[in-house]
Design an enzyme around this catalytic site. Structure first.
Site, PDB file in Angstrom:
ATOM      1  N   GLU A  30      44.197  22.190  -2.111  1.00 55.23           N
ATOM      2  CA  GLU A  30      44.944  22.942  -1.103  1.00 55.23           C
ATOM      3  C   GLU A  30      45.641  22.043  -0.101  1.00 55.23           C
ATOM      4  O   GLU A  30      46.457  22.503   0.696  1.00 55.23           O
ATOM      5  CB  GLU A  30      44.051  23.948  -0.381  1.00 55.23           C
ATOM      6  CG  GLU A  30      43.066  23.351   0.621  1.00 55.23           C
ATOM      7  CD  GLU A  30      41.772  22.947  -0.042  1.00 55.23           C
ATOM      8  OE1 GLU A  30      41.763  21.878  -0.697  1.00 55.23           O
ATOM      9  OE2 GLU A  30      40.770  23.662   0.108  1.00 55.23           O
ATOM     10  N   ASP A  77      43.879  15.798  -8.380  1.00 49.78           N
ATOM     11  CA  ASP A  77      43.278  17.099  -8.677  1.00 49.78           C
ATOM     12  C   ASP A  77      43.558  17.450 -10.128  1.00 49.78           C
ATOM     13  O   ASP A  77      44.679  17.273 -10.609  1.00 49.78           O
ATOM     14  CB  ASP A  77      43.822  18.182  -7.745  1.00 49.78           C
ATOM     15  CG  ASP A  77      42.939  19.417  -7.718  1.00 49.78           C
ATOM     16  OD1 ASP A  77      42.877  20.132  -8.746  1.00 49.78           O
ATOM     17  OD2 ASP A  77      42.302  19.686  -6.687  1.00 49.78           O
ATOM     18  N   ASP A  95      42.395  14.580 -14.378  1.00 47.60           N
ATOM     19  CA  ASP A  95      40.946  14.590 -14.240  1.00 47.60           C
ATOM     20  C   ASP A  95      40.535  13.395 -13.376  1.00 47.60           C
ATOM     21  O   ASP A  95      40.908  12.253 -13.657  1.00 47.60           O
ATOM     22  CB  ASP A  95      40.321  14.483 -15.629  1.00 47.60           C
ATOM     23  CG  ASP A  95      38.808  14.602 -15.621  1.00 47.60           C
ATOM     24  OD1 ASP A  95      38.170  14.212 -14.623  1.00 47.60           O
ATOM     25  OD2 ASP A  95      38.256  15.069 -16.632  1.00 47.60           O
ATOM     26  N   GLY A  96      39.754  13.655 -12.319  1.00 46.25           N
ATOM     27  CA  GLY A  96      39.341  12.582 -11.430  1.00 46.25           C
ATOM     28  C   GLY A  96      38.572  11.486 -12.132  1.00 46.25           C
ATOM     29  O   GLY A  96      38.696  10.301 -11.789  1.00 46.25           O
ATOM     30  N   ASP A 115      36.351  15.818  -2.563  1.00 47.36           N
ATOM     31  CA  ASP A 115      36.463  17.211  -2.117  1.00 47.36           C
ATOM     32  C   ASP A 115      36.534  18.093  -3.356  1.00 47.36           C
ATOM     33  O   ASP A 115      37.568  18.678  -3.672  1.00 47.36           O
ATOM     34  CB  ASP A 115      37.701  17.364  -1.237  1.00 47.36           C
ATOM     35  CG  ASP A 115      37.842  18.760  -0.667  1.00 47.36           C
ATOM     36  OD1 ASP A 115      36.869  19.540  -0.740  1.00 47.36           O
ATOM     37  OD2 ASP A 115      38.929  19.081  -0.144  1.00 47.36           O
TER      38      ASP A 115
END
EC number: 2.5.1.16
Length: 291
Positions: A91, A111, A143-144, A164
């Site tokens: 966000e 993200d 993908d992190g 986060d």
């Protein structure tokens, strides 16, 4: 901006046995991405909210408590954070808070779900406040886990890593990013005085998941701080775990925190030197079972 009128109710799970009932007045978008259901809705008590798979992730009326508590303790503990990596945070509010620090030269936000980012851009302007378009920001849809491995191979380095992510128990998307082995990889991305901070769900309802994350951070970082903040739209206190390779966040005085915030031009609604002292002083919540 089209919206579906309410009222309707969201039953937000707190645990397998309890839930929070949330009145929704209007729904702006309902979308199924590759990874999750994305909803943006106006709630009666919490304002506009981003809801993923029936869990409120952020809401206008209380998101500053979550995001300021996630970002600023670690950022303030580092004397000059220039390169920051954010895993998750679609966000844009975590990115917004990071970019408040004038010391930041580069903020990379990774993200896995590009649909969340696009929905946030359109429907949640108060969350990101233009952070996606800041010239210091780099938004990566990936993908992190994959990004971290790629950054390690490239020899990239960061001063602060902020995780986060969705809760370690609410979905399967982020589970591997809470495993002990992943925190070892994160340590490899940090400079010798770097820090990592992650939200860790709730230690009262999900102690096993919390302890798993805590173990992961402790296995890779010599200094670890635990703290929590009550988030009304979640119905519980969110836990955070901070790991540091050099600096001790509990040793910072309120005066030093306020000085660093002032010199960096950081303006906050909730976080301050006094708040930092409180966060680092209070115990986390666990079930107290009496026979």
């Amino acid at each position: 901006m089209a919206k579906t009128p309410g009222p309707i109710s969201l039953i937000e799970p707190l645990s397998g046995n309890s839930a929070l009932l949330v009145k929704i007045n209007a729904v702006y978008v309902v979308k199924r991405s590759r990874y999750q259901e994305i909803v943006v809705a106006d709630t009666e008590d919490f304002g506009r909210a981003l809801i993923l798979d029936d869990y409120i992730q952020s809401s206008y009326y209380d998101e500053v408590y979550y995001h300021e508590s996630l970002v600023h303790p670690a950022m303030s503990t580092h004397p000059s954070p220039a390169d920051v990596l954010i895993l998750g945070g679609g966000e844009g509010a975590t990115l917004r808070e990071v970019l408040k620090h004038r010391t930041v030269k580069r903020a990379v936000m990774v993200d896995i779900d590009g649909d969340v980012v696009e929905v946030a851009r359109r429907y949640l302007p108060q969350m990101h406040q233009g952070a996606f378009d800041d010239p210091r920001a780099q938004v990566v849809i990936e993908d992190g886990f994959v990004y971290v491995e790629r950054a390690l191979a490239a020899g990239d380095k960061f001063d602060v890593v902020i995780m986060d992510l969705t809760d370690p128990y609410s979905s399967d998307i982020a589970k591997q990013l809470y495993a002990p082995g992943f925190f070892k990889k994160v340590r490899g991305l940090l400079r010798e005085d770097g820090l990592v901070v992650t939200q860790a769900g709730n230690s009262f309802f999900f102690p096993e998941a919390y302890d798993m994350v805590l173990h992961g951070v402790r296995s890779s970082f010599p200094t670890v701080a635990e703290y929590s903040v009550w988030i009304p739209s979640f119905g519980y206190a969110v836990n955070y775990i901070l790991g540091s390779l050099k600096y001790n966040p509990t040793a910072l005085t309120p005066e030093e925190v306020d000085r660093r915030l002032r010199e960096r031009g950081v303006q906050t609604h909730f976080y301050s030197g006094r708040t930092h002292l409180g966060l680092m002083s209070l115990p986390i919540h666990r079930k107290i079972r009496r026979v």
